[in-house]
Design an enzyme around this catalytic site. Structure first.
Site, PDB file in Angstrom:
ATOM      1  N   TYR A   1      -3.858   5.487  18.469  1.00 55.93           N
ATOM      2  CA  TYR A   1      -3.359   5.908  16.982  1.00 55.93           C
ATOM      3  C   TYR A   1      -4.363   7.010  16.732  1.00 55.93           C
ATOM      4  O   TYR A   1      -3.876   7.845  15.847  1.00 55.93           O
ATOM      5  CB  TYR A   1      -4.014   4.838  16.203  1.00 55.93           C
ATOM      6  CG  TYR A   1      -2.769   3.661  16.145  1.00 55.93           C
ATOM      7  CD1 TYR A   1      -1.690   3.671  15.492  1.00 55.93           C
ATOM      8  CD2 TYR A   1      -3.033   2.516  16.974  1.00 55.93           C
ATOM      9  CE1 TYR A   1      -0.671   2.713  15.536  1.00 55.93           C
ATOM     10  CE2 TYR A   1      -2.099   1.426  17.028  1.00 55.93           C
ATOM     11  CZ  TYR A   1      -0.845   1.623  16.249  1.00 55.93           C
ATOM     12  OH  TYR A   1       0.121   0.512  16.560  1.00 55.93           O
TER      13      TYR A   1
ATOM     14  N   ARG B   1       0.970  -8.967  -1.631  1.00 57.23           N
ATOM     15  CA  ARG B   1       1.362  -7.794  -1.225  1.00 57.23           C
ATOM     16  C   ARG B   1       1.877  -6.827  -2.429  1.00 57.23           C
ATOM     17  O   ARG B   1       1.861  -5.788  -2.346  1.00 57.23           O
ATOM     18  CB  ARG B   1       2.358  -7.873  -0.050  1.00 57.23           C
ATOM     19  CG  ARG B   1       2.699  -6.663   0.718  1.00 57.23           C
ATOM     20  CD  ARG B   1       3.473  -7.142   1.886  1.00 57.23           C
ATOM     21  NE  ARG B   1       3.844  -6.066   2.597  1.00 57.23           N
ATOM     22  CZ  ARG B   1       5.019  -5.116   2.482  1.00 57.23           C
ATOM     23  NH1 ARG B   1       5.848  -5.388   1.501  1.00 57.23           N
ATOM     24  NH2 ARG B   1       5.338  -4.020   3.174  1.00 57.23           N
TER      25      ARG B   1
ATOM     26  N   ARG C   1      -0.604 -12.345  13.943  1.00 54.08           N
ATOM     27  CA  ARG C   1       0.062 -11.880  12.841  1.00 54.08           C
ATOM     28  C   ARG C   1       0.549 -13.071  12.014  1.00 54.08           C
ATOM     29  O   ARG C   1       1.440 -13.031  11.210  1.00 54.08           O
ATOM     30  CB  ARG C   1       1.252 -11.059  13.027  1.00 54.08           C
ATOM     31  CG  ARG C   1       0.746  -9.616  13.452  1.00 54.08           C
ATOM     32  CD  ARG C   1      -0.023  -8.945  12.396  1.00 54.08           C
ATOM     33  NE  ARG C   1      -0.431  -7.515  13.189  1.00 54.08           N
ATOM     34  CZ  ARG C   1       0.318  -6.326  12.871  1.00 54.08           C
ATOM     35  NH1 ARG C   1       1.488  -6.458  12.195  1.00 54.08           N
ATOM     36  NH2 ARG C   1      -0.061  -5.349  13.425  1.00 54.08           N
TER      37      ARG C   1
ATOM     38  N   ARG D   1       3.838 -11.055   6.552  1.00 53.11           N
ATOM     39  CA  ARG D   1       5.065 -10.780   5.551  1.00 53.11           C
ATOM     40  C   ARG D   1       6.111 -12.079   5.774  1.00 53.11           C
ATOM     41  O   ARG D   1       6.989 -11.784   4.881  1.00 53.11           O
ATOM     42  CB  ARG D   1       5.476  -9.628   5.950  1.00 53.11           C
ATOM     43  CG  ARG D   1       4.756  -8.560   5.116  1.00 53.11           C
ATOM     44  CD  ARG D   1       5.316  -7.123   5.757  1.00 53.11           C
ATOM     45  NE  ARG D   1       5.321  -6.988   7.122  1.00 53.11           N
ATOM     46  CZ  ARG D   1       5.647  -5.892   7.907  1.00 53.11           C
ATOM     47  NH1 ARG D   1       6.470  -4.978   7.275  1.00 53.11           N
ATOM     48  NH2 ARG D   1       5.713  -5.785   9.239  1.00 53.11           N
TER      49      ARG D   1
ATOM     50  N   ASP E   1      -7.480  -5.313  10.017  1.00 55.44           N
ATOM     51  CA  ASP E   1      -6.672  -4.575  10.806  1.00 55.44           C
ATOM     52  C   ASP E   1      -7.470  -3.949  11.782  1.00 55.44           C
ATOM     53  O   ASP E   1      -8.657  -3.825  11.453  1.00 55.44           O
ATOM     54  CB  ASP E   1      -5.933  -3.578   9.814  1.00 55.44           C
ATOM     55  CG  ASP E   1      -4.672  -3.118  10.732  1.00 55.44           C
ATOM     56  OD1 ASP E   1      -3.729  -3.679  10.664  1.00 55.44           O
ATOM     57  OD2 ASP E   1      -4.581  -1.815  11.394  1.00 55.44           O
TER      58      ASP E   1
END
Ligand code: CP3
Length: 344
Positions: free
Chosen positions: A153, A40, A27, A31, A76
């Site tokens: 998921y 973003r 990652r 962020r 992703d």
């Protein structure tokens, strides 16, 4: 293809002797970087993923800013459920949400495996562009979610701490679970082959939730599919398998065609080495929360971690993804500590 100026990652994956181990962070495009936050605020998540120029820019940010030895494509794992025909939303402060879950025979029959990889041209375009922009500075890692993690998921419809619904689906309806895992595996292999054709130098398969399974359930619902993917890609490209939390799987997977295994911080480096002997490269396993410690501590702990794993057949990484509240200077200190090894 450009010759790589920094091929430490590929040499570590081959098990060659290196001056120091390579370093990257799961990652790493995300962020904690102010430069990512600018994009973003301007574009929603899947616009960033689906626009090759944006995905490329975000992929390069940690190379320019923290100096990682490898880039990992900004994308992703949930693009595979999308390519199979499902809607996936990224909900602010909540994460992924799939309005339609996959729990019945009819749901599974609706998934279109044939040509699913063709839905993801934007990924191959992003890889192509990123390889050009990298101009051989560092290798580019492509990736996908492991079948069991994607099943979690698709069945649960959203993130969860325990994924009880997904696990219960596996145990109550194993035949359906295997059909679903098969479909995900077939689509994933075709997708990863296209990533390699587009220029990915190495592939990581994220089994982020495999650690929710017992050893015997892992052998039924996770391992066969990880092995199928590794066997389909290797040896044409090195494959890193990351079965997070599944320390019990290390010994068996170290005898597979994978080039490396990712480990999280709950595995002691010595135990990971003794389970895998010197058969395979290991990657990990700094607790991402330790990046909040003072920089001097980060440096000391990174050097201790390299000593514990040994500098060869080793890729320095976190034990899971970097967290949004980590100061960039601390992320950079982590990378710099590896670059200064063995000088203390
Ligand atoms: O590592 C990288 O820098 C490359 C990019 C990458 C992303 N997702 C971007 C992303 C990678 C490798 C992933 C993989 C991924 N996605 C995994 C496996 C790795 C892991 O962390 O276990 C999983 C389980 C997902 C599913 C997913 N995507 C979740 C649960 C979330 C929300 C939670 C979170 O971390 O924000 C996402 C969104 C996502 N994927 C973000 C990023 C940068 C955050 C989106 C944003 O708010 O900007």
């Amino acid at each position: 293809m450009n010759k790589l100026k920094n091929d430490l990652l590929l040499r570590a994956l081959k098990g060659e002797t290196v001056e120091r181990p390579p370093v990257w962070m799961m990652r790493q495009a995300g962020r904690y970087l102010p430069e990512y936050m600018v994009l973003r605020r301007k574009y929603d998540f899947f616009t960033r993923v689906q626009t090759p120029e944006l995905a490329c820019e975000i992929t390069l940010q940690p190379i320019d800013i923290v100096g990682s030895d490898a880039a990992i494509l900004f994308c992703d794992i949930l693009v595979i459920p999308q390519a199979l025909g499902l809607e996936v939303q990224m909900v602010a402060n909540k994460g992924p949400f799939l309005p339609v879950t996959t729990t019945t025979q009819a749901d599974i029959d609706r998934l279109t495996v044939e040509g699913a990889e063709d839905q993801l041209e934007y990924v191959y375009d992003a890889i192509n562009l990123t390889k050009k922009e990298l101009n051989g500075r560092v290798p580019l890692i492509g990736f996908a979610g492991a079948p069991f993690t994607l099943l979690c998921y698709m069945v649960e419809g959203q993130g969860s701490k325990a994924f009880n619904t997904a696990k219960q689906f596996c145990f109550a309806q194993p035949e359906l679970a295997h059909q679903l895992l098969d479909k995900i595996t077939t689509a994933t292999i075709a997708y990863l082959r296209r990533q390699v054709e587009a220029g990915a130098d190495c592939i990581q398969v994220f089994d982020s939730w495999s650690g929710l399974l017992s050893e015997s359930d892992f052998k039924i619902f996770a391992e066969p599919y990880l092995l199928k993917i590794a066997n389909a890609l290797s040896p044409s490209v090195p494959v890193i398998l990351f079965p997070k939390g599944s320390w019990y799987a290390l010994e068996n997977l170290s005898n597979s065609s994978a080039s490396a295994l990712g480990v999280d911080w709950c595995v002691n480096p010595k135990l990971a080495r003794s389970l895998t002997q010197n058969r395979i490269t290991l990657q990990g396993n700094f607790d991402p929360n330790h990046l909040l410690k003072p920089i001097a501590d980060i440096k000391r702990e990174v050097h201790q971690m390299i000593d514990a794993f040994g500098k060869d057949r080793y890729i320095v990484n976190l034990g899971h993804g970097i967290l949004p509240n980590i100061p960039v200077s601390h992320a950079k200190a982590f990378v710099d500590a590896v670059k200064s090894y063995p000088n203390r």
